[in-house]
Design a protein around this motif. Structure first.
Motif, PDB file in Angstrom:
ATOM      1  N   GLY A   1       5.339  16.179  55.605  1.00  0.00           N
ATOM      2  CA  GLY A   1       6.164  15.244  55.158  1.00  0.00           C
ATOM      3  C   GLY A   1       6.760  16.840  53.891  1.00  0.00           C
ATOM      4  N   LEU A   2       5.686  17.571  53.889  1.00  0.00           N
ATOM      5  CA  LEU A   2       5.743  18.386  52.451  1.00  0.00           C
ATOM      6  C   LEU A   2       6.109  19.548  52.928  1.00  0.00           C
ATOM      7  N   SER A   3       7.186  20.573  51.951  1.00  0.00           N
ATOM      8  CA  SER A   3       6.815  22.270  52.173  1.00  0.00           C
ATOM      9  C   SER A   3       5.960  23.110  51.985  1.00  0.00           C
ATOM     10  N   THR A   4       5.681  23.293  52.708  1.00  0.00           N
ATOM     11  CA  THR A   4       4.546  24.784  52.364  1.00  0.00           C
ATOM     12  C   THR A   4       4.149  26.193  53.828  1.00  0.00           C
ATOM     13  N   LYS A   5       4.020  27.077  52.780  1.00  0.00           N
ATOM     14  CA  LYS A   5       4.105  28.215  52.967  1.00  0.00           C
ATOM     15  C   LYS A   5       2.863  29.122  52.546  1.00  0.00           C
ATOM     16  N   VAL A   6       2.743  30.367  53.546  1.00  0.00           N
ATOM     17  CA  VAL A   6       1.273  31.500  52.900  1.00  0.00           C
ATOM     18  C   VAL A   6       2.141  31.999  52.667  1.00  0.00           C
ATOM     19  N   CYS A   7       1.416  33.178  51.669  1.00  0.00           N
ATOM     20  CA  CYS A   7       2.012  33.895  50.602  1.00  0.00           C
ATOM     21  C   CYS A   7       0.572  35.411  50.741  1.00  0.00           C
ATOM     22  N   ALA A   8       1.343  36.270  50.167  1.00  0.00           N
ATOM     23  CA  ALA A   8       0.304  37.474  50.296  1.00  0.00           C
ATOM     24  C   ALA A   8       0.744  38.246  49.047  1.00  0.00           C
ATOM     25  N   GLU A   9      -0.106  38.678  48.167  1.00  0.00           N
ATOM     26  CA  GLU A   9       0.004  38.990  47.249  1.00  0.00           C
ATOM     27  C   GLU A   9      -0.866  40.946  47.385  1.00  0.00           C
ATOM     28  N   VAL A  10      -0.208  41.713  47.293  1.00  0.00           N
ATOM     29  CA  VAL A  10      -0.424  43.304  47.933  1.00  0.00           C
ATOM     30  C   VAL A  10      -0.252  44.189  46.803  1.00  0.00           C
ATOM     31  N   THR A  11      -1.874  44.622  46.301  1.00  0.00           N
ATOM     32  CA  THR A  11      -1.969  45.607  45.194  1.00  0.00           C
ATOM     33  C   THR A  11      -2.551  47.005  45.750  1.00  0.00           C
ATOM     34  N   GLY A  12      -1.809  47.992  46.043  1.00  0.00           N
ATOM     35  CA  GLY A  12      -2.867  49.020  47.015  1.00  0.00           C
ATOM     36  C   GLY A  12      -3.160  48.556  48.024  1.00  0.00           C
ATOM     37  N   ASP A  13      -4.587  48.183  47.812  1.00  0.00           N
ATOM     38  CA  ASP A  13      -4.896  47.799  48.935  1.00  0.00           C
ATOM     39  C   ASP A  13      -5.704  46.820  49.360  1.00  0.00           C
ATOM     40  N   GLN A  14      -5.396  45.822  47.933  1.00  0.00           N
ATOM     41  CA  GLN A  14      -5.926  44.399  47.269  1.00  0.00           C
ATOM     42  C   GLN A  14      -4.870  43.773  47.773  1.00  0.00           C
ATOM     43  N   VAL A  15      -5.412  42.702  48.849  1.00  0.00           N
ATOM     44  CA  VAL A  15      -5.144  41.624  49.012  1.00  0.00           C
ATOM     45  C   VAL A  15      -5.629  40.088  48.647  1.00  0.00           C
ATOM     46  N   GLN A  16      -4.565  39.202  47.882  1.00  0.00           N
ATOM     47  CA  GLN A  16      -4.558  37.691  47.426  1.00  0.00           C
ATOM     48  C   GLN A  16      -4.368  37.529  48.144  1.00  0.00           C
ATOM     49  N   LEU A  17      -4.445  36.284  49.173  1.00  0.00           N
ATOM     50  CA  LEU A  17      -4.014  34.792  49.650  1.00  0.00           C
ATOM     51  C   LEU A  17      -3.660  33.656  49.098  1.00  0.00           C
ATOM     52  N   TYR A  18      -2.737  33.169  49.011  1.00  0.00           N
ATOM     53  CA  TYR A  18      -3.095  31.997  48.482  1.00  0.00           C
ATOM     54  C   TYR A  18      -1.465  31.175  49.981  1.00  0.00           C
ATOM     55  N   GLY A  19      -1.651  29.564  49.698  1.00  0.00           N
ATOM     56  CA  GLY A  19      -0.600  28.602  50.720  1.00  0.00           C
ATOM     57  C   GLY A  19      -0.234  27.901  49.424  1.00  0.00           C
ATOM     58  N   GLN A  20       1.208  27.491  49.579  1.00  0.00           N
ATOM     59  CA  GLN A  20       1.740  26.810  48.648  1.00  0.00           C
ATOM     60  C   GLN A  20       2.328  25.688  49.620  1.00  0.00           C
ATOM     61  N   VAL A  21       2.011  24.373  48.673  1.00  0.00           N
ATOM     62  CA  VAL A  21       3.014  22.453  48.867  1.00  0.00           C
ATOM     63  C   VAL A  21       3.957  22.613  47.799  1.00  0.00           C
ATOM     64  N   SER A  22       4.905  22.737  48.186  1.00  0.00           N
ATOM     65  CA  SER A  22       6.334  21.736  47.799  1.00  0.00           C
ATOM     66  C   SER A  22       6.991  20.569  47.543  1.00  0.00           C
ATOM     67  N   LEU A  23       7.606  19.680  46.793  1.00  0.00           N
ATOM     68  CA  LEU A  23       8.936  18.879  47.917  1.00  0.00           C
ATOM     69  C   LEU A  23       9.568  19.393  48.809  1.00  0.00           C
ATOM     70  N   PRO A  24      10.155  19.115  49.440  1.00  0.00           N
ATOM     71  CA  PRO A  24      11.003  20.064  50.796  1.00  0.00           C
ATOM     72  C   PRO A  24      12.845  19.227  50.436  1.00  0.00           C
TER      73      PRO A  24
END
Length: 139
Positions: free
Chosen positions: A40-63
């Motif tokens: 019942g919540l809005s979710t997405k997965v994202c990637a922050e990319v700086t050169g060859d460095q990648v940091q992933l995160y998931g996000q949860v918010s109200l729809p």
């Protein structure tokens, strides 16, 4: 003696000031997969990319509007397609209407590789339906 030290320090300072700053700063780009409802919540997965460095995160918010509190079981994982894992994070998080992010997965990725990220959220009585992102790393 003190005067010579001041002159030497001043010359060193001028030499540093005359040296241009490194122009090798790399911008960080953020790419997110499509949003989807989980528990019942809005979710997405994202990637922050700086050169060859990648940091992933998931996000949860109200729809939509309205307060909602839930205890969530979250799972964020990532890896290089056909290669090494970038790690995973599993655990419980309390959601109290404010957007939350789940972080802790990432690392160095060879240029030209593709990163696969997955983020899932479950809360009784709903099962998880992971959101995913496949992102080529161009460097």
């Amino acid at each position: 003696m003190f005067r010579k030290l001041l002159v030497a320090a001043g010359v060193a300072g001028l030499a540093l000031a005359a040296t241009p700053a490194s122009a090798t700063t790399t911008a960080t780009t953020v790419t997110c997969g499509p949003s989807a409802l989980q528990s019942g919540l809005s979710t997405k997965v994202c990637a922050e990319v700086t050169g060859d460095q990648v940091q992933l995160y998931g996000q949860v918010s109200l729809p939509g509007p309205g307060p909602q509190s839930k205890e969530l079981i979250v799972n964020l994982s990532g890896g290089i397609v056909g290669g090494a894992s970038l790690g995973s994070v599993q655990g419980y998080r309390n959601f109290n209407s404010a957007t939350i992010q789940v972080r802790g997965v990432g690392g160095t990725v060879p240029c030209g590789s593709t990163v696969h990220a997955s983020f899932s959220v479950a809360s009784y009585p709903w099962a998880n339906t992971p959101v995913t992102l496949d992102l080529p790393i161009a460097c």
